[in-house]
Design a protein around this motif. Structure first.
Motif, PDB file in Angstrom:
ATOM      1  N   MET A  74       2.144  -1.659  -2.278  1.00  0.00           N
ATOM      2  CA  MET A  74       1.648  -2.980  -1.360  1.00  0.00           C
ATOM      3  C   MET A  74       2.486  -3.776  -2.783  1.00  0.00           C
ATOM      4  O   MET A  74       1.851  -3.859  -4.086  1.00  0.00           O
ATOM      5  N   ALA A  75       3.522  -4.951  -2.019  1.00  0.00           N
ATOM      6  CA  ALA A  75       3.516  -5.737  -3.145  1.00  0.00           C
ATOM      7  C   ALA A  75       2.415  -6.782  -3.329  1.00  0.00           C
ATOM      8  O   ALA A  75       1.829  -6.545  -3.092  1.00  0.00           O
TER       9      ALA A  75
ATOM     10  N   ILE B 183       6.801 -11.090   7.751  1.00  0.00           N
ATOM     11  CA  ILE B 183       6.502  -9.330   7.851  1.00  0.00           C
ATOM     12  C   ILE B 183       7.539  -9.242   6.242  1.00  0.00           C
ATOM     13  O   ILE B 183       9.151  -9.936   6.810  1.00  0.00           O
ATOM     14  N   ARG B 184       7.416  -8.804   5.487  1.00  0.00           N
ATOM     15  CA  ARG B 184       8.562  -8.769   3.980  1.00  0.00           C
ATOM     16  C   ARG B 184       8.508  -6.131   4.558  1.00  0.00           C
ATOM     17  O   ARG B 184       7.971  -6.083   5.739  1.00  0.00           O
ATOM     18  N   PRO B 185       9.930  -6.372   4.485  1.00  0.00           N
ATOM     19  CA  PRO B 185      10.394  -5.116   4.221  1.00  0.00           C
ATOM     20  C   PRO B 185       9.730  -4.500   4.234  1.00  0.00           C
ATOM     21  O   PRO B 185       9.157  -2.939   5.085  1.00  0.00           O
ATOM     22  N   ASP B 186       8.257  -4.431   2.731  1.00  0.00           N
ATOM     23  CA  ASP B 186       7.056  -3.065   2.967  1.00  0.00           C
ATOM     24  C   ASP B 186       6.163  -3.356   3.615  1.00  0.00           C
ATOM     25  O   ASP B 186       5.112  -2.865   3.503  1.00  0.00           O
ATOM     26  N   GLY B 187       5.798  -3.844   4.795  1.00  0.00           N
ATOM     27  CA  GLY B 187       5.374  -4.714   5.753  1.00  0.00           C
ATOM     28  C   GLY B 187       3.984  -5.760   4.968  1.00  0.00           C
ATOM     29  O   GLY B 187       3.051  -5.674   5.907  1.00  0.00           O
ATOM     30  N   SER B 188       4.158  -5.559   3.943  1.00  0.00           N
ATOM     31  CA  SER B 188       3.066  -6.578   3.781  1.00  0.00           C
ATOM     32  C   SER B 188       3.104  -8.259   3.517  1.00  0.00           C
ATOM     33  O   SER B 188       4.681  -8.652   4.643  1.00  0.00           O
TER      34      SER B 188
ATOM     35  N   ARG C 218      16.294  -4.749  14.560  1.00  0.00           N
ATOM     36  CA  ARG C 218      17.453  -4.203  14.347  1.00  0.00           C
ATOM     37  C   ARG C 218      17.207  -2.526  13.556  1.00  0.00           C
ATOM     38  O   ARG C 218      18.366  -2.238  12.999  1.00  0.00           O
ATOM     39  N   ASP C 219      15.856  -2.436  13.582  1.00  0.00           N
ATOM     40  CA  ASP C 219      15.555  -1.015  13.320  1.00  0.00           C
ATOM     41  C   ASP C 219      15.558  -0.229  14.462  1.00  0.00           C
ATOM     42  O   ASP C 219      14.991  -1.003  15.229  1.00  0.00           O
TER      43      ASP C 219
ATOM     44  N   ARG D 162       6.448   5.792   9.846  1.00  0.00           N
ATOM     45  CA  ARG D 162       6.161   4.416   8.197  1.00  0.00           C
ATOM     46  C   ARG D 162       5.241   5.141   8.226  1.00  0.00           C
ATOM     47  O   ARG D 162       5.259   5.241   6.595  1.00  0.00           O
ATOM     48  N   ALA D 163       4.258   6.157   8.589  1.00  0.00           N
ATOM     49  CA  ALA D 163       3.332   6.528   7.612  1.00  0.00           C
ATOM     50  C   ALA D 163       3.488   8.080   7.441  1.00  0.00           C
ATOM     51  O   ALA D 163       3.485   8.883   6.299  1.00  0.00           O
ATOM     52  N   ILE D 164       5.152   8.519   8.128  1.00  0.00           N
ATOM     53  CA  ILE D 164       5.540   9.790   7.616  1.00  0.00           C
ATOM     54  C   ILE D 164       6.298  10.035   6.930  1.00  0.00           C
ATOM     55  O   ILE D 164       7.402   9.208   6.488  1.00  0.00           O
TER      56      ILE D 164
END
Length: 228
Positions: free
Chosen positions: A1-2, A122-127, A183-184, A225-227
């Protein structure tokens, strides 16, 4: 987490303000139509303005007014508004780890969440960047109140909101929120699955249910995301 906070909170807040301005303009037009519709449904100007000030959620407000205008009772209107806003429960759960302080401080900060500010921060890391979230919400809150005031007091001058095309703003508003997320490749699949679920339910379920059930599609995104 950032880190919980951006390295430069002021810059994040300013960035949020800038990116929130287009949504603020659209929200102002939506709330203008809400003010007109609420008055047509029998609300006083004060009641319409107070509702926007406290609820600050377009889908819930429009659903409540529609039920009351059709002769429904206040309990049904409150239930519909609660159902429409239930999407904020998972959104708040995702945001909570990025907010500092105890539960009451986090709850107070969470009042700034609206659909666009949540998605944009939302940040790229999910935070989440909370200062960007605050900045994005601030102009939207202001124009939502100003639009409601204008609609509530100037409804006779505005007339039929459909004549001005204001009914087209709402879907365009949410499409604008969704586009940056596409975009993803995995997110495109989640979005399409959610849309299919909502479309399948919208014709025979109460307001709010299609959106709530469609959020199940997001579980696939969490699984991906969990994989590792």
């Amino acid at each position: 987490m950032a880190s919980l906070d951006s390295p430069d909170p002021r810059a994040s807040f300013r960035a949020g303000l800038l990116v929130g301005l287009p949504f603020a303009v659209a929200g102002g037009l939506l709330s203008l139509s809400f003010g007109v519709i609420a008055r047509d449904a029998g609300f006083s100007a004060v009641a319409a303005i107070t509702m926007s000030l406290i609820v600050f959620a377009g889908s819930a407000q429009f659903a409540s007014v529609a039920i009351l205008a059709a002769g429904g009772n206040p309990a049904a209107a409150v239930a519909a508004a609660s159902l429409m806003n239930s999407r904020f429960l998972p959104m708040g759960a995702a945001l909570a780890p990025s907010l500092p302080g105890g539960r009451w401080k986090r709850a107070a900060q969470g009042q700034a969440v609206v659909d666009s500010s949540w998605a944009i921060s939302i940040r790229p890391d999910g935070s989440f960047d909370r200062w960007k979230l605050f900045g994005t919400t601030a102009p939207q809150f202001l124009t939502w109140q100003l639009g409601t005031i204008a609609g509530a007091f100037g409804g006779d001058l505005i007339g039929d909101v459909d004549r001005w095309g204001l009914d087209a703003i709402y879907p365009a508003f949410f499409v604008a929120i969704l586009l940056p997320e596409l975009r993803d490749r995995d997110r495109i699949g989640v979005a399409l699955a959610g849309a299919a679920i909502a479309l399948a339910l919208v014709s025979f379920t109460p307001p709010g249910v299609p959106v709530l059930v469609a959020s199940v599609a997001a579980l696939w995104g969490l699984r991906r995301r969990a994989i590792p």
